[in-house]
Design a protein around this motif. Structure first.
Motif, PDB file in Angstrom:
ATOM      1  N   SER A 190       0.829  -1.205   0.000  1.00  0.00           N
ATOM      2  CA  SER A 190       0.000   0.000   0.000  1.00  0.00           C
ATOM      3  C   SER A 190       0.863   1.255   0.000  1.00  0.00           C
ATOM      4  CB  SER A 190      -0.907   0.025   1.236  1.00  0.00           C
ATOM      5  OG  SER A 190      -1.775  -1.096   1.244  1.00  0.00           O
ATOM      6  N   PRO A 191       0.532   2.236  -0.828  1.00  0.00           N
ATOM      7  CA  PRO A 191       1.276   3.493  -0.807  1.00  0.00           C
ATOM      8  C   PRO A 191       1.005   4.256   0.488  1.00  0.00           C
ATOM      9  CG  PRO A 191      -0.637   3.703  -2.202  1.00  0.00           C
ATOM     10  CD  PRO A 191      -0.573   2.264  -1.800  1.00  0.00           C
ATOM     11  N   PHE A 192       1.946   5.085   0.880  1.00  0.00           N
ATOM     12  CA  PHE A 192       1.744   5.876   2.090  1.00  0.00           C
ATOM     13  C   PHE A 192       2.409   7.237   1.946  1.00  0.00           C
ATOM     14  CE2 PHE A 192       5.277   2.956   2.636  1.00  0.00           C
ATOM     15  CZ  PHE A 192       6.301   3.702   3.194  1.00  0.00           C
ATOM     16  N   VAL A 193       1.974   8.148   2.806  1.00  0.00           N
ATOM     17  CA  VAL A 193       2.456   9.530   2.789  1.00  0.00           C
ATOM     18  C   VAL A 193       3.033   9.839   4.160  1.00  0.00           C
ATOM     19  CG1 VAL A 193       1.845  11.947   2.424  1.00  0.00           C
ATOM     20  CG2 VAL A 193       0.653  10.150   1.133  1.00  0.00           C
ATOM     21  N   ILE A 194       4.292  10.278   4.192  1.00  0.00           N
ATOM     22  CA  ILE A 194       4.956  10.580   5.456  1.00  0.00           C
ATOM     23  C   ILE A 194       5.058  12.099   5.626  1.00  0.00           C
ATOM     24  CG2 ILE A 194       7.055  10.312   6.835  1.00  0.00           C
ATOM     25  CD1 ILE A 194       7.671   7.778   5.319  1.00  0.00           C
ATOM     26  N   TYR A 195       4.682  12.565   6.820  1.00  0.00           N
ATOM     27  CA  TYR A 195       4.746  13.993   7.122  1.00  0.00           C
ATOM     28  C   TYR A 195       5.983  14.254   7.991  1.00  0.00           C
ATOM     29  CZ  TYR A 195       0.121  14.115   5.145  1.00  0.00           C
ATOM     30  OH  TYR A 195      -0.943  14.003   4.265  1.00  0.00           O
ATOM     31  N   HIS A 196       7.051  14.683   7.319  1.00  0.00           N
ATOM     32  CA  HIS A 196       8.301  14.941   8.032  1.00  0.00           C
ATOM     33  C   HIS A 196       8.279  16.275   8.765  1.00  0.00           C
ATOM     34  CE1 HIS A 196      10.289  11.445   6.288  1.00  0.00           C
ATOM     35  NE2 HIS A 196       9.826  11.803   5.106  1.00  0.00           N
ATOM     36  N   GLY A 197       7.284  17.076   8.505  1.00  0.00           N
ATOM     37  CA  GLY A 197       7.104  18.351   9.186  1.00  0.00           C
ATOM     38  C   GLY A 197       5.638  18.719   9.179  1.00  0.00           C
ATOM     39  N   GLU A 198       5.276  19.729   9.929  1.00  0.00           N
ATOM     40  CA  GLU A 198       3.873  20.136  10.018  1.00  0.00           C
ATOM     41  C   GLU A 198       3.406  20.724   8.689  1.00  0.00           C
ATOM     42  OE1 GLU A 198       0.971  22.705  13.017  1.00  0.00           O
ATOM     43  OE2 GLU A 198       3.133  23.068  13.007  1.00  0.00           O
ATOM     44  N   THR A 214       0.283  22.898   7.213  1.00  0.00           N
ATOM     45  CA  THR A 214      -0.917  23.706   7.439  1.00  0.00           C
ATOM     46  C   THR A 214      -0.994  24.743   6.322  1.00  0.00           C
ATOM     47  OG1 THR A 214       0.242  25.369   8.776  1.00  0.00           O
ATOM     48  CG2 THR A 214      -0.619  23.445   9.948  1.00  0.00           C
ATOM     49  N   GLU A 215      -1.886  25.716   6.498  1.00  0.00           N
ATOM     50  CA  GLU A 215      -1.955  26.802   5.525  1.00  0.00           C
ATOM     51  C   GLU A 215      -0.673  27.626   5.517  1.00  0.00           C
ATOM     52  OE1 GLU A 215      -4.199  26.044   7.712  1.00  0.00           O
ATOM     53  OE2 GLU A 215      -6.206  25.950   6.805  1.00  0.00           O
ATOM     54  N   ASP A 216       0.082  27.583   6.642  1.00  0.00           N
ATOM     55  CA  ASP A 216       1.288  28.415   6.765  1.00  0.00           C
ATOM     56  C   ASP A 216       2.585  27.613   6.817  1.00  0.00           C
ATOM     57  OD1 ASP A 216      -0.316  30.770   6.990  1.00  0.00           O
ATOM     58  OD2 ASP A 216      -0.725  30.227   9.070  1.00  0.00           O
ATOM     59  N   SER A 217       2.508  26.306   7.092  1.00  0.00           N
ATOM     60  CA  SER A 217       3.710  25.478   7.224  1.00  0.00           C
ATOM     61  C   SER A 217       3.751  24.451   6.096  1.00  0.00           C
ATOM     62  CB  SER A 217       3.697  24.763   8.585  1.00  0.00           C
ATOM     63  OG  SER A 217       4.862  23.994   8.767  1.00  0.00           O
ATOM     64  N   ASP A 218       4.962  24.251   5.520  1.00  0.00           N
ATOM     65  CA  ASP A 218       5.051  23.475   4.271  1.00  0.00           C
ATOM     66  C   ASP A 218       5.798  22.149   4.381  1.00  0.00           C
ATOM     67  OD1 ASP A 218       7.593  24.443   4.609  1.00  0.00           O
ATOM     68  OD2 ASP A 218       7.787  25.277   2.590  1.00  0.00           O
ATOM     69  N   GLY A 219       5.665  21.480   5.519  1.00  0.00           N
ATOM     70  CA  GLY A 219       6.194  20.117   5.564  1.00  0.00           C
ATOM     71  C   GLY A 219       7.664  20.010   5.952  1.00  0.00           C
ATOM     72  N   PRO A 220       8.428  19.180   5.206  1.00  0.00           N
ATOM     73  CA  PRO A 220       8.167  18.522   3.918  1.00  0.00           C
ATOM     74  C   PRO A 220       7.292  17.261   4.032  1.00  0.00           C
ATOM     75  CG  PRO A 220      10.320  17.906   4.684  1.00  0.00           C
ATOM     76  CD  PRO A 220       9.792  18.913   5.683  1.00  0.00           C
ATOM     77  N   VAL A 221       6.795  16.815   2.859  1.00  0.00           N
ATOM     78  CA  VAL A 221       5.946  15.637   2.758  1.00  0.00           C
ATOM     79  C   VAL A 221       6.574  14.674   1.759  1.00  0.00           C
ATOM     80  CG1 VAL A 221       3.641  14.786   2.192  1.00  0.00           C
ATOM     81  CG2 VAL A 221       3.912  17.061   3.197  1.00  0.00           C
ATOM     82  N   GLU A 222       6.503  13.363   2.066  1.00  0.00           N
ATOM     83  CA  GLU A 222       7.086  12.343   1.196  1.00  0.00           C
ATOM     84  C   GLU A 222       6.021  11.308   0.826  1.00  0.00           C
ATOM     85  OE1 GLU A 222      10.889   9.228   1.105  1.00  0.00           O
ATOM     86  OE2 GLU A 222      10.106   9.956   3.032  1.00  0.00           O
ATOM     87  N   VAL A 223       5.827  11.085  -0.463  1.00  0.00           N
ATOM     88  CA  VAL A 223       4.940  10.041  -0.956  1.00  0.00           C
ATOM     89  C   VAL A 223       5.778   8.807  -1.264  1.00  0.00           C
ATOM     90  CG1 VAL A 223       3.378   9.341  -2.822  1.00  0.00           C
ATOM     91  CG2 VAL A 223       3.248  11.655  -1.884  1.00  0.00           C
ATOM     92  N   LEU A 251       8.444   7.785  20.460  1.00  0.00           N
ATOM     93  CA  LEU A 251       8.191   7.867  19.024  1.00  0.00           C
ATOM     94  C   LEU A 251       9.501   7.724  18.262  1.00  0.00           C
ATOM     95  CD1 LEU A 251       5.714  10.898  19.003  1.00  0.00           C
ATOM     96  CD2 LEU A 251       5.182   8.462  19.073  1.00  0.00           C
ATOM     97  N   THR A 252       9.467   7.022  17.125  1.00  0.00           N
ATOM     98  CA  THR A 252      10.703   6.777  16.375  1.00  0.00           C
ATOM     99  C   THR A 252      10.698   7.390  14.980  1.00  0.00           C
ATOM    100  OG1 THR A 252       9.832   4.654  15.570  1.00  0.00           O
ATOM    101  CG2 THR A 252      11.135   4.618  17.599  1.00  0.00           C
ATOM    102  N   GLU A 253       9.529   7.583  14.393  1.00  0.00           N
ATOM    103  CA  GLU A 253       9.464   8.090  13.015  1.00  0.00           C
ATOM    104  C   GLU A 253       8.335   9.105  12.885  1.00  0.00           C
ATOM    105  OE1 GLU A 253      11.611   7.395  10.727  1.00  0.00           O
ATOM    106  OE2 GLU A 253      12.666   5.723  11.688  1.00  0.00           O
ATOM    107  N   ALA A 254       8.230   9.692  11.698  1.00  0.00           N
ATOM    108  CA  ALA A 254       7.200  10.683  11.431  1.00  0.00           C
ATOM    109  C   ALA A 254       5.846  10.010  11.187  1.00  0.00           C
ATOM    110  CB  ALA A 254       7.596  11.523  10.217  1.00  0.00           C
ATOM    111  N   PRO A 255       4.737  10.702  11.445  1.00  0.00           N
ATOM    112  CA  PRO A 255       3.414  10.140  11.188  1.00  0.00           C
ATOM    113  C   PRO A 255       3.162   9.987   9.693  1.00  0.00           C
ATOM    114  CG  PRO A 255       3.238  12.447  11.769  1.00  0.00           C
ATOM    115  CD  PRO A 255       4.670  12.068  11.988  1.00  0.00           C
ATOM    116  N   ARG A 256       2.224   9.102   9.373  1.00  0.00           N
ATOM    117  CA  ARG A 256       1.945   8.843   7.969  1.00  0.00           C
ATOM    118  C   ARG A 256       0.490   8.446   7.740  1.00  0.00           C
ATOM    119  NH1 ARG A 256       6.330   4.972   7.987  1.00  0.00           N
ATOM    120  NH2 ARG A 256       7.287   6.834   8.867  1.00  0.00           N
TER     121      ARG A 256
END
Length: 271
Positions: A168-176, A178-187, A241-246
């Motif tokens: 299954s594909p997943f998306v990891i949120y390495h940072g917050e 929001t409308e003002d914060s830009d991650g980063p995000v990893e697919v 906690l060990t890793e970023a949420p996804r």
């Protein structure tokens, strides 16, 4: 030619159970036009055979149906009107379900997280290591959904050149995000082995806590309640906690309905 019996706007309002003000609105919208308007006095006259349409408009408006949709129902053939009402009401039910989820999240947020455990059932599982094709980007919330879909499509296309995805594909949120914060995000799209020329890495084996969401619950901002529930569960269990949420997308998004299971919100931790 026989004269068609007409009635004043007052009498028509009484018999149709609509106010004169509503009748004037429906006239302006082109939904119910008087048979005649006196050019001097402005008095409006209606015909007996307009009563059915007037009463139908009144009943549709009791469903809070927008005037544009009311107009579409009136303009439709008689045998298609029931289907249009059914489609409208199904959309209302979906919207209310989404708003109900959002209200529950807001109640929890405004009560400092109380009630999260009742809203979400948290479980845990072991996840083996896996090779994943990846695409990463700094992105804010308004552009997030479109980019995730496009990135997954690109990675799936690449994976299909060598046997297809292996999980299954997943998306990891390495940072917050929001409308003002830009991650980063990893697919990430799991594959059996690396594909030449495509960014990839090994996602380490781990244990993760997760909650399962229906498609209609995978919406911002109510989805944040699921992330909070998982984090609260891990903290309450005393696990670091060990890793970023996804987000783990295990279902075919385009083929499932709003109440079908669609996504896991997961958070790796050290047992």
């Amino acid at each position: 030619m026989e004269d068609v019996p007409v009635m004043s706007i007052g009498e028509f309002a009484r018999r149709s159970r609509l106010s004169p003000k509503a009748l004037r609105l429906y006239e302006r919208q082109g939904l119910l036009v008087p048979t005649a308007v006196d050019p001097v006095t402005g008095y409006r006259s209606y015909a007996e055979d307009q009563l059915d349409a007037a009463r139908l408009i009144g009943r549709l408006r009791r469903l809070d149906m927008p005037l544009a949709v009311v107009g579409a129902v009136l303009a439709a053939p008689a045998d298609a009107r029931a289907d249009l009402v059914a489609e409208y009401w199904a959309a209302v039910v979906r919207r209310i379900a989404v708003q109900s989820d959002l209200a529950a999240y807001l109640r929890s947020m405004l009560s400092e997280g109380k009630g999260l455990s009742a809203m979400y059932e948290v479980s845990s599982r072991a996840v083996p290591d896996q090779v994943v094709l990846t695409e990463q980007r700094h992105i804010r919330q308004p552009e997030l959904s479109g980019w995730i879909g496009a990135a997954m499509s690109r990675l799936f296309t690449t994976a299909l050149t060598d046997g297809g995805p292996s999980g299954s594909p997943f998306v990891i949120y390495h940072g917050e995000v929001t409308e003002d914060s830009d991650g980063p995000v990893e697919v990430c799209v799991p594959v059996a082995r690396e594909v030449a020329g495509t960014p990839s890495r090994v996602e380490p084996a781990h244990t993760e806590a997760f909650v399962r969401l229906r498609k209609r619950e995978v919406r911002y901002p109510q989805i944040l309640g699921a992330f909070d529930a998982v984090a609260t569960w891990v903290t309450d269990q005393g696990h670091p906690l060990t890793e970023a949420p996804r987000e783990v997308y295990f279902a075919d998004w385009e083929k499932i309905g709003p109440d079908d299971p669609a996504c896991d919100i997961a958070l790796p931790f050290k047992p």
